[in-house]
Motif scaffolding. Structure first.
Motif, mmCIF file in Angstrom:
data_model
loop_
_atom_site.group_PDB
_atom_site.id
_atom_site.type_symbol
_atom_site.label_atom_id
_atom_site.label_comp_id
_atom_site.label_asym_id
_atom_site.label_seq_id
_atom_site.Cartn_x
_atom_site.Cartn_y
_atom_site.Cartn_z
ATOM 1 N N LEU A 1 0.830 -1.193 0.000
ATOM 2 C CA LEU A 1 0.000 0.000 0.000
ATOM 3 C C LEU A 1 0.872 1.252 0.000
ATOM 4 O O LEU A 1 1.976 1.239 0.542
ATOM 5 N N LYS A 2 0.358 2.327 -0.548
ATOM 6 C CA LYS A 2 1.038 3.617 -0.487
ATOM 7 C C LYS A 2 0.632 4.329 0.796
ATOM 8 O O LYS A 2 -0.428 4.069 1.357
ATOM 9 N N VAL A 3 1.468 5.257 1.237
ATOM 10 C CA VAL A 3 1.178 6.048 2.433
ATOM 11 C C VAL A 3 0.923 7.490 1.998
ATOM 12 O O VAL A 3 1.723 8.062 1.269
ATOM 13 N N ALA A 4 -0.199 8.069 2.454
ATOM 14 C CA ALA A 4 -0.607 9.401 1.999
ATOM 15 C C ALA A 4 -0.391 10.476 3.046
ATOM 16 O O ALA A 4 -1.034 11.509 3.002
ATOM 17 N N ASP A 5 0.500 10.261 3.998
ATOM 18 C CA ASP A 5 0.734 11.291 5.006
ATOM 19 C C ASP A 5 2.225 11.640 5.064
ATOM 20 O O ASP A 5 3.025 11.055 4.348
ATOM 21 N N ASP B 1 -26.916 7.199 -1.910
ATOM 22 C CA ASP B 1 -27.615 7.918 -2.977
ATOM 23 C C ASP B 1 -27.351 7.331 -4.361
ATOM 24 O O ASP B 1 -27.853 7.838 -5.353
ATOM 25 N N GLY B 2 -26.546 6.264 -4.442
ATOM 26 C CA GLY B 2 -26.325 5.568 -5.701
ATOM 27 C C GLY B 2 -25.027 5.919 -6.405
ATOM 28 O O GLY B 2 -24.683 5.292 -7.399
ATOM 29 N N THR B 3 -24.292 6.906 -5.916
ATOM 30 C CA THR B 3 -23.033 7.262 -6.552
ATOM 31 C C THR B 3 -21.947 6.253 -6.184
ATOM 32 O O THR B 3 -21.973 5.667 -5.109
ATOM 33 N N VAL B 4 -21.019 6.074 -7.098
ATOM 34 C CA VAL B 4 -19.939 5.113 -6.916
ATOM 35 C C VAL B 4 -18.635 5.870 -6.695
ATOM 36 O O VAL B 4 -18.322 6.808 -7.419
ATOM 37 N N VAL B 5 -17.875 5.462 -5.670
ATOM 38 C CA VAL B 5 -16.595 6.100 -5.359
ATOM 39 C C VAL B 5 -15.499 5.049 -5.462
ATOM 40 O O VAL B 5 -15.598 3.981 -4.862
ATOM 41 N N PHE B 6 -14.448 5.372 -6.233
ATOM 42 C CA PHE B 6 -13.252 4.536 -6.261
ATOM 43 C C PHE B 6 -12.068 5.414 -6.610
ATOM 44 O O PHE B 6 -12.215 6.521 -7.108
ATOM 45 N N PHE B 7 -10.860 4.923 -6.321
ATOM 46 C CA PHE B 7 -9.644 5.710 -6.484
ATOM 47 C C PHE B 7 -8.644 4.944 -7.335
ATOM 48 O O PHE B 7 -8.841 3.782 -7.667
ATOM 49 N N GLN B 8 -7.531 5.604 -7.656
ATOM 50 C CA GLN B 8 -6.504 5.015 -8.520
ATOM 51 C C GLN B 8 -5.622 4.007 -7.796
ATOM 52 O O GLN B 8 -5.073 3.109 -8.427
ATOM 53 N N SER B 9 -5.457 4.164 -6.474
ATOM 54 C CA SER B 9 -4.536 3.289 -5.759
ATOM 55 C C SER B 9 -5.041 3.029 -4.348
ATOM 56 O O SER B 9 -5.932 3.717 -3.862
ATOM 57 N N ASN B 10 -4.441 2.034 -3.713
ATOM 58 C CA ASN B 10 -4.751 1.707 -2.331
ATOM 59 C C ASN B 10 -3.827 2.520 -1.424
ATOM 60 O O ASN B 10 -2.607 2.434 -1.541
ATOM 61 N N VAL B 11 -4.422 3.322 -0.532
ATOM 62 C CA VAL B 11 -3.656 4.275 0.271
ATOM 63 C C VAL B 11 -4.062 4.160 1.729
ATOM 64 O O VAL B 11 -5.239 3.973 2.039
ATOM 65 N N VAL B 12 -3.063 4.281 2.635
ATOM 66 C CA VAL B 12 -3.319 4.256 4.073
ATOM 67 C C VAL B 12 -2.689 5.471 4.735
ATOM 68 O O VAL B 12 -1.881 6.172 4.136
ATOM 69 N N SER B 13 -3.070 5.680 5.988
ATOM 70 C CA SER B 13 -2.450 6.688 6.844
ATOM 71 C C SER B 13 -2.056 6.005 8.141
ATOM 72 O O SER B 13 -2.863 5.276 8.732
ATOM 73 N N LEU B 14 -0.839 6.234 8.605
ATOM 74 C CA LEU B 14 -0.335 5.557 9.797
ATOM 75 C C LEU B 14 -0.904 6.190 11.065
ATOM 76 O O LEU B 14 -1.036 7.412 11.152
ATOM 77 N N ILE B 15 -1.230 5.341 12.040
ATOM 78 C CA ILE B 15 -1.708 5.813 13.329
ATOM 79 C C ILE B 15 -0.899 5.138 14.431
ATOM 80 O O ILE B 15 -0.272 4.108 14.217
ATOM 81 N N SER B 16 -0.918 5.730 15.620
ATOM 82 C CA SER B 16 -0.177 5.182 16.751
ATOM 83 C C SER B 16 -0.990 4.085 17.420
ATOM 84 O O SER B 16 -2.121 3.798 17.027
ATOM 85 N N LYS B 17 -0.423 3.473 18.443
ATOM 86 C CA LYS B 17 -1.121 2.407 19.171
ATOM 87 C C LYS B 17 -2.392 2.923 19.839
ATOM 88 O O LYS B 17 -3.349 2.190 20.018
ATOM 89 N N GLN B 18 -2.411 4.220 20.198
ATOM 90 C CA GLN B 18 -3.575 4.810 20.851
ATOM 91 C C GLN B 18 -4.653 5.223 19.850
ATOM 92 O O GLN B 18 -5.734 5.634 20.256
ATOM 93 N N GLY B 19 -4.356 5.159 18.549
ATOM 94 C CA GLY B 19 -5.331 5.523 17.530
ATOM 95 C C GLY B 19 -5.211 6.940 17.021
ATOM 96 O O GLY B 19 -6.041 7.389 16.239
ATOM 97 N N LYS B 20 -4.166 7.658 17.430
ATOM 98 C CA LYS B 20 -3.955 9.027 16.964
ATOM 99 C C LYS B 20 -3.024 9.002 15.750
ATOM 100 O O LYS B 20 -2.108 8.179 15.682
ATOM 101 N N PRO B 21 -3.216 9.893 14.778
ATOM 102 C CA PRO B 21 -2.345 9.915 13.593
ATOM 103 C C PRO B 21 -0.902 10.267 13.947
ATOM 104 O O PRO B 21 -0.658 11.123 14.793
ATOM 105 N N ILE B 22 0.042 9.599 13.301
ATOM 106 C CA ILE B 22 1.460 9.899 13.486
ATOM 107 C C ILE B 22 1.809 11.182 12.744
ATOM 108 O O ILE B 22 2.582 12.000 13.221
ATOM 109 N N ALA B 23 1.211 11.381 11.573
ATOM 110 C CA ALA B 23 1.521 12.520 10.720
ATOM 111 C C ALA B 23 0.711 13.749 11.107
ATOM 112 O O ALA B 23 -0.232 13.669 11.884
ATOM 113 N N SER B 24 1.111 14.878 10.525
ATOM 114 C CA SER B 24 0.394 16.127 10.766
ATOM 115 C C SER B 24 -0.351 16.605 9.529
ATOM 116 O O SER B 24 -1.002 17.639 9.566
ATOM 117 N N ARG B 25 -0.258 15.858 8.420
ATOM 118 C CA ARG B 25 -0.929 16.252 7.187
ATOM 119 C C ARG B 25 -1.200 15.018 6.334
ATOM 120 O O ARG B 25 -0.392 14.094 6.303
#
Length: 126
Positions: free
Chosen positions: A8-12, A77-101
């Motif tokens: 997976l790619k990382v988006a943060d 509402d019937g609209t379809v959403v999909f993207f070009q790639s599989n992307v994740v954002s990293l989070i800490s053990k407590q569930g808070k994001p590691i990144a700021s953007r």
């Protein structure tokens, strides 16, 4: 649909470029993860510019939230959403994001799945 061994790619701006899914959480013997699910990942590659200031290191294990998938999701509402790639954002053990953007838009579904902090870090919604 994300499963074990998926790259997976990382988006943060945490410093990671690509990660590999190790385990899909929320259920015994669960095989696939979809948009908004939490998975456990191992960091495979780091961004070149961020190697010295990276918040993560290669080979570390972290949790991540799936932000975008190639799999089509249908809204009420019937609209379809999909993207070009599989992307994740990293989070800490407590569930808070590691990144700021977070780079790029995220689906509005993530707002409803109790990931409000991720919603505020993103640039927009789809």
């Amino acid at each position: 649909m994300i499963q074990q061994q998926t790259i997976l790619k990382v988006a943060d701006n945490s410093g990671a470029k690509t990660v590999k899914c190790i385990k899909v959480l929320n259920g015994f013997n669960r095989r696939f993860a979809v948009l908004g699910d939490i998975i456990i990942v191992s960091i495979q590659k780091l961004r070149n510019k961020a190697r010295s200031t990276s918040k993560v290191q290669k080979g570390e294990v972290h949790k991540a939230v799936i932000i975008r998938t190639k799999k089509k999701t249908i809204k009420k509402d019937g609209t379809v959403v999909f993207f070009q790639s599989n992307v994740v954002s990293l989070i800490s053990k407590q569930g808070k994001p590691i990144a700021s953007r977070i780079m790029g838009p995220i689906p509005k579904i993530l707002k409803k799945k109790k990931n409000l902090k991720l919603a505020t870090l993103s640039s927009g919604f789809i």
